[in-house]
Design an enzyme around this catalytic site. Structure first.
Site, mmCIF file in Angstrom:
data_model
loop_
_atom_site.group_PDB
_atom_site.id
_atom_site.type_symbol
_atom_site.label_atom_id
_atom_site.label_comp_id
_atom_site.label_asym_id
_atom_site.label_seq_id
_atom_site.Cartn_x
_atom_site.Cartn_y
_atom_site.Cartn_z
ATOM 1 N N GLU A 24 0.780 -1.217 0.074
ATOM 2 C CA GLU A 24 0.131 -0.015 -0.141
ATOM 3 C C GLU A 24 0.726 1.184 -0.045
ATOM 4 O OE1 GLU A 24 -3.145 -0.098 3.026
ATOM 5 O OE2 GLU A 24 -3.984 -1.491 2.184
ATOM 6 N N GLU A 28 -4.511 -8.838 1.349
ATOM 7 C CA GLU A 28 -5.162 -8.684 2.684
ATOM 8 C C GLU A 28 -6.509 -8.655 2.277
ATOM 9 O OE1 GLU A 28 -3.994 -5.286 4.861
ATOM 10 O OE2 GLU A 28 -2.217 -5.470 4.143
HETATM 11 C C1 GAL Z 1 -4.411 -1.789 5.576
HETATM 12 C C2 GAL Z 1 -2.815 -2.039 6.095
HETATM 13 C C3 GAL Z 1 -2.572 -2.764 7.275
HETATM 14 C C4 GAL Z 1 -3.589 -2.316 8.011
HETATM 15 C C5 GAL Z 1 -5.079 -2.560 7.864
HETATM 16 C C6 GAL Z 1 -6.272 -2.049 8.768
HETATM 17 O O1 GAL Z 1 -4.530 -0.912 4.447
HETATM 18 O O2 GAL Z 1 -1.952 -2.385 4.815
HETATM 19 O O3 GAL Z 1 -1.440 -2.451 7.452
HETATM 20 O O4 GAL Z 1 -3.268 -0.965 8.370
HETATM 21 O O5 GAL Z 1 -5.240 -1.534 6.412
HETATM 22 O O6 GAL Z 1 -7.388 -2.393 8.209
#
Ligand code: GAL
Length: 801
Positions: free
Chosen positions: A433, A508
């Site tokens: 990100e 993620e």
């Molecule tokens: C994502 C990020 C993670 C964490 C997560 C929380 O965007 O890559 O490190 O912050 O959000 O929702």
């Protein structure tokens, strides 16, 4: 020359040229003191003394070997000073995201840490070479030995080492000093502070194999495998030298299977030379998730027929493939990647996780059915990878920043060289990100440079990048071999339609926020219901993403955000909430209800799980939403033996009933392939006693083994009371020590570490956790848990010599 002195000389020469390689832990007996980020005097004169003007001295500072540190606190590594600090309120984004601990540029008094350690090296080692290795220090660590500056390492995650041969003293104290500056953050999550990983002293011959230069690659073909072993030999003597090198491979019991011929090397001074060997293994056992079989490649350096150096590298034989049509396969067997993302802190100890805890956590993830781990967003601890290798867990190994500057190229090179022999590692990640650059031409160029770097140091793997971008291609996605999706799960199909040749994975996914054992949102205490209900706007519920990943072949699978709760990122609330709610398990590793959703679709085991608990005295007659997670074919629910109806279990989903509350027994009876499975929740009585469930019954008296003791509050029938919040006190016999306590409450401000004799923690919804570390004398360890109102419990653990 007298007879005696010639005997002494002969003996010394033999030890000089002989095999005297050693790796010694430097984890014990450190002294620690806070410095100061703005007041030089309180920082042991660091920025007012002449540290860099003359070599080998730094009078009036803590760097001076003669400095008296007897009033400093004694610590043992791994050590995270942040975990012991109190929580402080702040409205600063970075302090919030780091879990409200007073570390960082706003907290001048608790962000610089000084460490000092004395150690000795024997006179007989005088002709050897020495290297000090730090596995990870958060962060910006400057190191001195005997007053000599060795260097500064910026990364809070990558290990580093220094050749200290020139500065060592033999037969007397050496003084190692580290100044750690944690005023800058590297992430937006709890990162800990200090020397939070292990430290080693390596003793080798001056003619030796430098660390991380052996690269073993095994290419299987049927039952055979070609194993190539590449290495470097370095000559740190002042004159050129020669040696011979060979390699052999053993099975996991040490039985030699095949051996190369010897190669003679002539090496200038001081210089390095490459060598490589190709060996063939017949009838080999593949490394896979069920049987993570590890071979050893042993590289031996000989001088005049005598062994002078040896490196042993564990490796696995496996093939894997990311195929855009067929998905992921390991050794030709196709399966979905069922992964979790994780940071690196645990209840009680913060970032200073002893090795056993790495194994404990990987086992918990495996029990849930997870087969992959993304080390988000940084280089993991070496022992985490060892746990993944030996337990059978795939790994995505991640570079902290998407940056191709010399500093970050060097970090990426070190990461790859350190980790490329681990069979668990299947993919590198070049970043996560990077909102400023991921869609730009600059981002694309940086990615290309890092990808080239990756291929140079590890041509056997490829890379991904975790992009929080929907169906967008420009920038990093144009060049990344495996497209990573952070969330945006509904854009995956469109992206695949538009770029059908690029494999894709959910880097993620999910991210339901839940608080273990809580069934009503509570803004004041900052709790969210423990069901698959609430996800932040950018994320999705478990059932939303997993259905897509499971049912579409173009998804390789994905990684849940996250396997375990972690400190920091209190979402969706803020103070008093100090840690995340994203975990499928809490910070102690206690499962939340969503765990059973994943377990039911990620394993073939029989899963039948009912939630919530059945203690609702204030809700008699009111409807309660009952969730059942199972992988059975159909489930019938009964309250006090009365059927509430039968339902067919839809694949990759869950079942729900509305049940008017009445105390008693709620039972689910399921049929799975003709077999009956049962599960119950019962209304319990009031808290009565404490139950202790240790992870092991035996430890070795080595000062490092752990027992993770799960503590529950039970009623007089032995049922865990799901709402119990009793304060529980702990006592452990003197031959072991308590490292920390936790309870998984994301809003708890109780200390994780207490002063000797005052250890305690309240239960959170029936449970808490105690972590005990072995001492160094054998004998039984007694662990006692007591509370004013509960029956005391005592257990005995064996501590073996
Ligand atoms: C994502 C990020 C993670 C964490 C997560 C929380 O965007 O890559 O490190 O912050 O959000 O929702």
């Amino acid at each position: 020359m007298s007879k005696l002195s010639s005997i002494v000389l002969l003996f010394t020469v033999l030890t000089w040229t002989g095999f005297s390689q050693k790796r010694t832990s430097l984890d014990d007996d450190w002294r620690f003191h806070f410095g100061h980020a703005a007041n030089a005097e309180k920082d042991f004169n660091y920025s007012i003394a002449t540290i860099f003007s003359k070599s080998g001295g730094a009078a009036k500072t803590a760097i001076d070997p003669k400095f008296v540190d007897t009033t400093w606190t004694k610590v043992q590594l791994p050590h995270d000073w942040a975990v012991k600090l109190p929580f402080v309120y702040s409205d600063n984004f970075d302090v919030i995201s780091h879990g409200f601990k007073p570390v960082g540029g706003l907290y001048l008094e608790t962000s610089i840490g000084w460490y000092r350690k004395r150690f000795q090296v024997s006179n007989s080692s005088k002709n050897n070479r020495f290297e000090i290795q730090f596995d990870g220090v958060f962060r910006n660590a400057s190191v001195w030995l005997n007053g000599f500056y060795l260097g500064t390492n910026q990364s809070g995650y990558l290990g580093f080492s220094y050749d200290v041969t020139d500065y060592l003293k033999y037969g007397e104290d050496n003084v190692l000093v580290v100044r750690v500056d944690a005023t800058q953050y590297e992430g937006w999550f709890y990162e800990g502070a200090g020397i939070y990983r292990r430290v080693w002293l390596h003793e080798t011959n001056k003619l030796h194999i430098p660390q991380h230069t052996v690269f073993v690659t095994a290419t299987p073909s049927g039952r055979k495998a070609n194993v190539s072993v590449a290495l470097e030999v370095e000559n740190k003597n002042l004159t050129s030298d020669n040696c011979s090198v060979y390699t052999y491979i053993t099975d996991r019991n040490g039985k030699e299977l095949t051996r190369s011929s010897k190669k003679n090397l002539q090496i200038g001074a001081p210089r390095k030379t490459d060598a490589s060997f190709n060996l063939t293994l017949n009838n080999c056992t593949r490394w896979d998730l069920e049987n993570p079989y590890l071979y050893r490649a042993v590289v031996v350096v000989e001088k005049s027929g005598q062994k002078i150096h040896q490196e042993k590298v564990k490796f696995g034989i496996r093939s894997f493939e990311f195929d855009v049509k067929k998905g992921f396969s390991l050794n030709g067997k196709r399966f979905k990647i069922k992964g979790t993302n994780n940071h690196q802190d645990h209840a009680g100890v913060g970032a200073a996780m002893p090795d056993d805890l790495q194994y404990y956590r990987i086992r918990l993830l495996k029990e849930m059915g997870s087969n992959a781990y993304r080390a988000s967003h940084n280089a993991p601890t070496p022992e985490l990878l060892e746990a993944c290798d030996s337990l059978g867990m795939l790994v995505v190994d991640e570079q902290r920043l998407l940056n191709s500057s010399p500093e970050y190229l060097d970090q990426f090179e070190r990461l790859i060289k350190r980790d490329r022999n681990h069979p668990s590692v299947i993919l590198w990640s070049i970043g996560n990100e990077e909102g400023w650059i991921q869609k730009t031409e600059t981002g694309k160029k940086i990615a290309q440079t890092l990808l080239t770097q990756q291929k140079i140091f590890d041509p056997t793997r490829t890379s991904t990048y975790a992009a929080d971008m929907p169906n967008e291609f420009n920038g990093v996605n144009e060049v990344i071999p495996i497209r990573g999706f952070n969330y945006r799960q509904n854009a995956v199909a469109d992206y695949h339609r538009d770029h059908p040749n690029q494999p894709l994975i959910g880097t993620e996914m999910g991210s339901t926020v839940t608080t273990r054992g809580i069934y009503e949102a509570d803004k004041q205490r900052a709790y969210v219901p423990d069901q698959d209900i609430t996800a932040p706007w950018w994320a999705s519920r478990a059932e939303e993403w997993w259905v897509l990943a499971a049912e579409n072949d173009f998804w390789l699978g994905g990684f849940i955000w996250t396997g375990f709760d972690y400190r920091g990122e209190p979402t969706p609330y803020q103070w008093p909430n100090v840690n995340s709610h994203f975990g499928v398990m809490d910070v102690c590793g206690f499962p939340k209800n969503i765990y059973y959703y994943y377990k039911s679709w990620w394993t073939d085991e029989d899963v039948l799980h009912i939630s919530p608990h059945w203690n609702w005295p204030d809700k008699v007659g009111q409807d309660i939403d009952v969730w059942v997670n199972s992988n059975a074919d159909e489930v019938e629910l009964f309250l006090n033996n009365k059927s509430l109806g039968k339902q067919v279990m839809p694949r990759n989903r869950h079942l729900k009933w509305k049940v008017p509350y009445q105390a008693g027994t709620l039972e689910a009876v399921a049929i799975k392939k003709g077999k009956t499975i049962r599960a119950q929740v019962k209304t319990t009585d009031t808290p009565f006693a404490i139950k202790l469930a240790p992870s092991v019954e035996k430890m070795r008296a080595n000062g490092t083994d752990l027992a993770i003791i799960n503590v529950s509050v039970v009623d007089k029938n032995g049922l865990e009371v799901p709402v119990a919040d009793n304060v529980i006190k702990f006592r452990v016999s003197e031959n072991a020590k308590i490292l920390g306590v936790g309870n998984g409450d994301p809003s708890s401000h109780e200390p994780d570490q207490c002063a000797p004799g005052t250890w305690q923690r309240s239960a959170f919804n029936g449970k808490c956790q105690l972590i005990i570390q072995a001492g160094k004398t054998a004998g039984d360890i007694t662990v006692e848990a007591y509370s004013n109102t509960l029956q005391t419990t005592k257990i005995t653990l064996k501590q073996l010599p």
